[in-house]
Motif scaffolding. Structure first.
Motif, PDB file in Angstrom:
ATOM      1  N   ASN A 176     -17.796  11.796   3.664  1.00  0.00           N
ATOM      2  CA  ASN A 176     -16.028  11.196   3.450  1.00  0.00           C
ATOM      3  C   ASN A 176     -16.036  11.812   2.011  1.00  0.00           C
ATOM      4  OD1 ASN A 176     -17.405   9.123   0.685  1.00  0.00           O
ATOM      5  ND2 ASN A 176     -18.756   9.634   2.225  1.00  0.00           N
ATOM      6  N   GLY A 177     -15.074  11.437   1.108  1.00  0.00           N
ATOM      7  CA  GLY A 177     -14.995  11.903  -0.284  1.00  0.00           C
ATOM      8  C   GLY A 177     -13.930  11.715  -0.704  1.00  0.00           C
ATOM      9  N   SER A 178     -13.308  12.949  -2.078  1.00  0.00           N
ATOM     10  CA  SER A 178     -11.854  12.352  -1.738  1.00  0.00           C
ATOM     11  C   SER A 178     -11.609  13.662  -2.519  1.00  0.00           C
ATOM     12  CB  SER A 178     -11.341  12.397  -4.241  1.00  0.00           C
ATOM     13  OG  SER A 178     -12.218  11.288  -3.995  1.00  0.00           O
ATOM     14  N   HIS A 179      -9.856  14.180  -2.262  1.00  0.00           N
ATOM     15  CA  HIS A 179      -9.153  15.554  -1.512  1.00  0.00           C
ATOM     16  C   HIS A 179      -7.577  15.025  -2.954  1.00  0.00           C
ATOM     17  CE1 HIS A 179      -8.149  19.572   0.036  1.00  0.00           C
ATOM     18  NE2 HIS A 179      -7.114  18.562   0.712  1.00  0.00           N
ATOM     19  N   ASN A 180      -7.213  16.660  -3.438  1.00  0.00           N
ATOM     20  CA  ASN A 180      -6.589  16.877  -3.878  1.00  0.00           C
ATOM     21  C   ASN A 180      -5.190  17.721  -2.859  1.00  0.00           C
ATOM     22  OD1 ASN A 180      -7.463  15.253  -6.405  1.00  0.00           O
ATOM     23  ND2 ASN A 180      -8.558  17.232  -7.341  1.00  0.00           N
ATOM     24  N   TYR A 181      -4.081  17.800  -2.912  1.00  0.00           N
ATOM     25  CA  TYR A 181      -2.961  18.080  -2.185  1.00  0.00           C
ATOM     26  C   TYR A 181      -1.839  17.868  -2.691  1.00  0.00           C
ATOM     27  CZ  TYR A 181      -0.157  18.708   1.825  1.00  0.00           C
ATOM     28  OH  TYR A 181       0.618  19.554   2.873  1.00  0.00           O
ATOM     29  N   LYS A 182      -1.300  18.787  -3.468  1.00  0.00           N
ATOM     30  CA  LYS A 182       0.279  18.849  -4.140  1.00  0.00           C
ATOM     31  C   LYS A 182       0.114  18.121  -5.021  1.00  0.00           C
ATOM     32  CE  LYS A 182       3.313  20.441  -0.428  1.00  0.00           C
ATOM     33  NZ  LYS A 182       4.700  20.727   1.305  1.00  0.00           N
ATOM     34  N   GLY A 183      -0.540  17.989  -6.050  1.00  0.00           N
ATOM     35  CA  GLY A 183      -0.998  17.155  -6.813  1.00  0.00           C
ATOM     36  C   GLY A 183      -0.947  15.584  -7.159  1.00  0.00           C
ATOM     37  N   GLU A 184      -1.534  15.378  -5.879  1.00  0.00           N
ATOM     38  CA  GLU A 184      -2.071  13.361  -5.228  1.00  0.00           C
ATOM     39  C   GLU A 184      -3.422  13.773  -4.783  1.00  0.00           C
ATOM     40  OE1 GLU A 184      -0.461  11.284  -5.176  1.00  0.00           O
ATOM     41  OE2 GLU A 184       1.170  11.811  -6.839  1.00  0.00           O
ATOM     42  N   LYS A 185      -4.150  12.499  -5.142  1.00  0.00           N
ATOM     43  CA  LYS A 185      -5.244  12.145  -5.493  1.00  0.00           C
ATOM     44  C   LYS A 185      -5.988  11.741  -4.154  1.00  0.00           C
ATOM     45  CE  LYS A 185     -10.450  11.677  -7.283  1.00  0.00           C
ATOM     46  NZ  LYS A 185     -10.666  11.863  -8.486  1.00  0.00           N
ATOM     47  N   TYR A 186      -6.268  12.080  -3.124  1.00  0.00           N
ATOM     48  CA  TYR A 186      -6.740  10.992  -1.670  1.00  0.00           C
ATOM     49  C   TYR A 186      -7.643  10.649  -1.088  1.00  0.00           C
ATOM     50  CZ  TYR A 186      -1.722  12.799  -0.620  1.00  0.00           C
ATOM     51  OH  TYR A 186      -0.319  12.306  -1.160  1.00  0.00           O
ATOM     52  N   ARG A 187      -8.562  10.011  -0.596  1.00  0.00           N
ATOM     53  CA  ARG A 187      -9.727   9.465   0.073  1.00  0.00           C
ATOM     54  C   ARG A 187      -9.473   9.504   1.455  1.00  0.00           C
ATOM     55  NH1 ARG A 187      -9.497   4.736  -1.939  1.00  0.00           N
ATOM     56  NH2 ARG A 187     -10.193   5.176  -3.883  1.00  0.00           N
ATOM     57  N   TYR A 188     -10.927   9.982   1.693  1.00  0.00           N
ATOM     58  CA  TYR A 188     -10.582  10.997   3.581  1.00  0.00           C
ATOM     59  C   TYR A 188     -12.057   9.866   3.589  1.00  0.00           C
ATOM     60  CZ  TYR A 188     -13.436  14.914   2.355  1.00  0.00           C
ATOM     61  OH  TYR A 188     -14.719  15.576   2.276  1.00  0.00           O
TER      62      TYR A 188
ATOM     63  N   TYR B 130       0.762  -1.362   0.508  1.00  0.00           N
ATOM     64  CA  TYR B 130      -0.075   0.129  -0.028  1.00  0.00           C
ATOM     65  C   TYR B 130       0.759   1.292   0.044  1.00  0.00           C
ATOM     66  CZ  TYR B 130      -4.018  -3.252   1.309  1.00  0.00           C
ATOM     67  OH  TYR B 130      -5.215  -3.889   0.937  1.00  0.00           O
ATOM     68  N   LYS B 131       0.677   2.501  -0.265  1.00  0.00           N
ATOM     69  CA  LYS B 131       1.256   3.505  -0.675  1.00  0.00           C
ATOM     70  C   LYS B 131       0.717   4.312   0.697  1.00  0.00           C
ATOM     71  CE  LYS B 131       1.791   4.260  -5.261  1.00  0.00           C
ATOM     72  NZ  LYS B 131       1.689   4.961  -6.890  1.00  0.00           N
ATOM     73  N   MET B 132       1.417   5.095   1.526  1.00  0.00           N
ATOM     74  CA  MET B 132       1.300   6.131   2.155  1.00  0.00           C
ATOM     75  C   MET B 132       1.372   7.487   1.560  1.00  0.00           C
ATOM     76  SD  MET B 132       0.981   3.085   4.458  1.00  0.00           S
ATOM     77  CE  MET B 132       0.871   4.143   6.210  1.00  0.00           C
ATOM     78  N   PRO B 133       0.837   7.801   2.632  1.00  0.00           N
ATOM     79  CA  PRO B 133       0.007   9.740   1.801  1.00  0.00           C
ATOM     80  C   PRO B 133       1.310  10.310   2.724  1.00  0.00           C
ATOM     81  CG  PRO B 133      -0.868   9.013   3.628  1.00  0.00           C
ATOM     82  CD  PRO B 133      -0.582   7.946   2.935  1.00  0.00           C
ATOM     83  N   ALA B 134       1.723  11.323   1.950  1.00  0.00           N
ATOM     84  CA  ALA B 134       2.496  12.591   2.593  1.00  0.00           C
ATOM     85  C   ALA B 134       1.717  12.680   3.397  1.00  0.00           C
ATOM     86  CB  ALA B 134       2.990  13.070   0.656  1.00  0.00           C
ATOM     87  N   PRO B 135       2.702  13.742   3.992  1.00  0.00           N
ATOM     88  CA  PRO B 135       2.431  13.973   5.034  1.00  0.00           C
ATOM     89  C   PRO B 135       1.727  15.625   4.912  1.00  0.00           C
ATOM     90  CG  PRO B 135       4.895  13.683   5.597  1.00  0.00           C
ATOM     91  CD  PRO B 135       4.648  13.305   4.486  1.00  0.00           C
ATOM     92  N   ILE B 136       0.270  16.155   5.348  1.00  0.00           N
ATOM     93  CA  ILE B 136      -0.672  17.193   4.886  1.00  0.00           C
ATOM     94  C   ILE B 136       0.028  17.860   6.625  1.00  0.00           C
ATOM     95  CG2 ILE B 136      -2.907  17.461   4.751  1.00  0.00           C
ATOM     96  CD1 ILE B 136      -3.733  14.714   3.468  1.00  0.00           C
ATOM     97  N   SER B 137       0.004  18.625   5.718  1.00  0.00           N
ATOM     98  CA  SER B 137       0.859  20.553   7.013  1.00  0.00           C
ATOM     99  C   SER B 137      -1.550  20.913   7.839  1.00  0.00           C
ATOM    100  CB  SER B 137       0.577  21.537   6.340  1.00  0.00           C
ATOM    101  OG  SER B 137      -0.129  21.941   5.165  1.00  0.00           O
ATOM    102  N   VAL B 138      -0.700  21.081   8.836  1.00  0.00           N
ATOM    103  CA  VAL B 138      -1.636  21.270   9.718  1.00  0.00           C
ATOM    104  C   VAL B 138      -2.431  22.351   9.127  1.00  0.00           C
ATOM    105  CG1 VAL B 138      -2.309  21.845  12.253  1.00  0.00           C
ATOM    106  CG2 VAL B 138      -0.662  20.058  11.832  1.00  0.00           C
TER     107      VAL B 138
END
Length: 551
Positions: A119-131, A18-26
């Motif tokens: 729930n939904g999807s979110h883009n952060y620094k060019g990467e798409k994440y599920r939350y 599994y790919k781990m997400p990059a750290p997301i800033s507070v």
């Protein structure tokens, strides 16, 4: 510089693929288009097997401390699958109306099913994440299990078991199984009034029950956390009875501290074989002294079920409630994760044995009694004086401590007990003095002997370094010393003046044959050839002594 934006680093991969997400800033804001809400990310809480968990709050609120974040957001790269499964499970089964209806039917004031908020999807620094947004909970049971010395009180174990039975009955009624019940996925409530309620989370392996016939699937074999995986899951099939079996393994571990197969977890087939052998002969489970009969009967009931049988949850609850009743507890009692503290060794009661070694007549008549402060147990070792300043020990011999000496307290406090004080005396045994080993072999070192071993000597006895016996006494053959006496060289007064050194002499070899054998040795010599010198004009016969011969 070409003016293009720098591409974000690709998410790191874990060992499980599994790919781990990059750290997301507070402070990052997530826009929930479905729920029409905005969520603000707070500090990270932890990292799971496929994603990261952050504390969160609604965008409009402004919490000052991390503890005031009332929600959590689970985030994973869009390529991963577990959060996708969990998200759909919550959407289908975590309806607030359905949960309220179930609680009313079972007459529950609290329920261990987590609350879902978005729930939904979110883009952060060019990467798409599920939350996924959930309610925030307290500590997990695995952390509490390690903190409490890998053991829970039995009443607490059965309280948690009852609460998990409620959640499993609700999940199974929706046609799903959890398949990954463990202490790390069971959390305590954080809100007021839910401190004694546990919540079952992490539905990443939740599976819909297959209505077809029971058929092993090697592709899904050994799914879940290996130490708790059910026998059906080892074959690749998720079943409802498998969920109960997983719960039983967790309860067994919480009671005894370790499962029998925990040392071979890297070998799934061996673990499977050990579980099958264990469940076939459950009477052997009583070798664990801390396993109540209620848990053994629960596991026996699981053995009686067929893969597609419906579960009698009422019967399981009765087993657990019956044990709690015998302990004076209920399902809603306060959860206690640490057993009552045992008395410390220094405050422990000391028993005094009045035996034949006592010199006092009172001690012979006095029965065994228990005291705390008045009776002092002697300590051993060189630090005895420092550790107990109130104790005074008598003189020792040879500067070695005598552990059998009588220890007398200097100060005595008033006793509250009406019983007469008893003085205990122990016979003093002297240690046998140790002699210093002699400096030389067969020689008695008189100067270093103790007074006990020192032999009585004649006042005329004198020792010399030179063999005067050859002059004064009769010259005799020296003999080795016997019975700790010096070797004597004469019959005179010189007894321990000499030292005899034993020397080993090699025996001569005996000839097996009388014939003489002559051996000739051939030695090859290196012959060096001398090259003839070159001829000189002086060697010519025509020239002798520098002159030409006469004609």
């Amino acid at each position: 510089m070409n003016g293009k934006a720098k591409k974000a680093a690709a998410p790191r991969k874990k060992a499980n693929g599994y790919k781990m997400p990059a750290p997301i800033s507070v402070g990052e804001v997530i826009n929930d288009t479905i729920g029409k809400k905005k969520w603000r990310i707070g500090p990270s809480i932890g990292v799971g097997g496929f994603g990261e968990i952050y504390s969160a709050c609604e965008h409009d609120s402004s919490p000052k401390k991390g503890s005031s974040y009332p929600y959590v957001i689970k985030i994973e790269p869009h390529e991963n699958g577990p959060l996708f499964v969990e998200k759909h499970f919550y959407v289908r089964n975590a309806n607030k109306d359905d949960i309220a209806k179930f609680m009313k039917a079972k007459k529950l004031t609290t329920f261990g099913m987590p609350q879902y908020f978005g729930n939904g999807s979110h883009n952060y620094k060019g990467e798409k994440y599920r939350y996924l947004v959930l309610e925030r909970y307290g500590k997990d049971l695995w952390s509490l299990f390690k903190e409490s010395g890998r053991s829970f009180p039995p009443a607490t174990v059965f309280q948690i078991g009852l609460q998990m039975l409620d959640v499993l009955e609700y999940i199974h009624s929706k046609g799903y199984v959890h398949a990954d019940i463990k202490g790390a996925n069971i959390l305590l409530g954080l809100k007021k009034g839910t401190e004694n309620q546990t919540y079952l989370l992490d539905f990443g392996l939740a599976t819909r029950v297959n209505d077809k016939e029971f058929k092993p699937d090697p592709k899904c074999a050994h799914n879940g956390t290996i130490e708790y995986t059910s026998r059906d899951a080892h074959l690749g099939v998720a079943t409802m009875r498998g969920d109960l079996e997983i719960l039983g393994y967790n309860m067994l571990q919480w009671l005894v501290g370790e499962l029998p197969w925990e040392k071979v977890l890297k070998q799934p087939k061996t673990v499977q074989t050990m579980k099958e052998a264990y469940m076939k002969n459950l009477k052997d489970a009583k070798k664990f002294a801390d396993v109540p009969d209620a848990l053994i009967k629960f596991l026996e009931y699981i053995n009686s079920l067929k893969p597609k049988d419906s579960i009698d949850y009422t019967k399981c609850r009765q087993l657990f409630e019956g044990y709690l009743k015998s302990q004076g507890k209920t399902k809603n009692s306060k959860l206690e994760f640490t057993a009552a503290k045992k008395q410390k060794a220094n405050k422990a009661v000391i028993e005094i044995d009045d035996g034949e070694d006592s010199d006092s007549e009172n001690t012979d008549k006095a029965p065994k009694r228990k005291t705390k402060k008045d009776d002092v147990k002697p300590k051993r070792g060189r630090r005895a004086k420092q550790a107990s300043p109130e104790l005074v020990d008598e003189e020792c011999e040879n500067e070695e401590p005598d552990y059998s000496m009588e220890m007398v307290p200097k100060k005595t406090k008033k006793r509250k007990s009406a019983e007469p004080a008893v003085l205990v005396k122990v016979k003093k045994t002297k240690m046998a003095p140790k002699a210093t080993p002699p400096a030389k072999k067969n020689h008695t070192n008189i100067a270093t002997q103790t007074s006990v071993e020192k032999p009585k000597r004649s006042p005329r006895q004198v020792s010399f370094d030179s063999p005067i016996c050859e002059v004064i006494g009769e010259k005799k053959t020296l003999k080795p010393a016997k019975n700790n006496e010096s070797a004597n060289s004469s019959g005179d007064i010189f007894e321990d003046s000499f030292t005899i050194d034993d020397k080993k002499v090699k025996k001569k070899r005996r000839l097996l044959l009388n014939e003489e054998v002559t051996v000739t040795r051939v030695v090859r010599k290196k012959v060096t050839t001398v090259k003839p010198k070159g001829r000189s004009y002086k060697d010519c016969p025509t020239i002798v002594n520098g002159r030409s011969p006469p004609k």
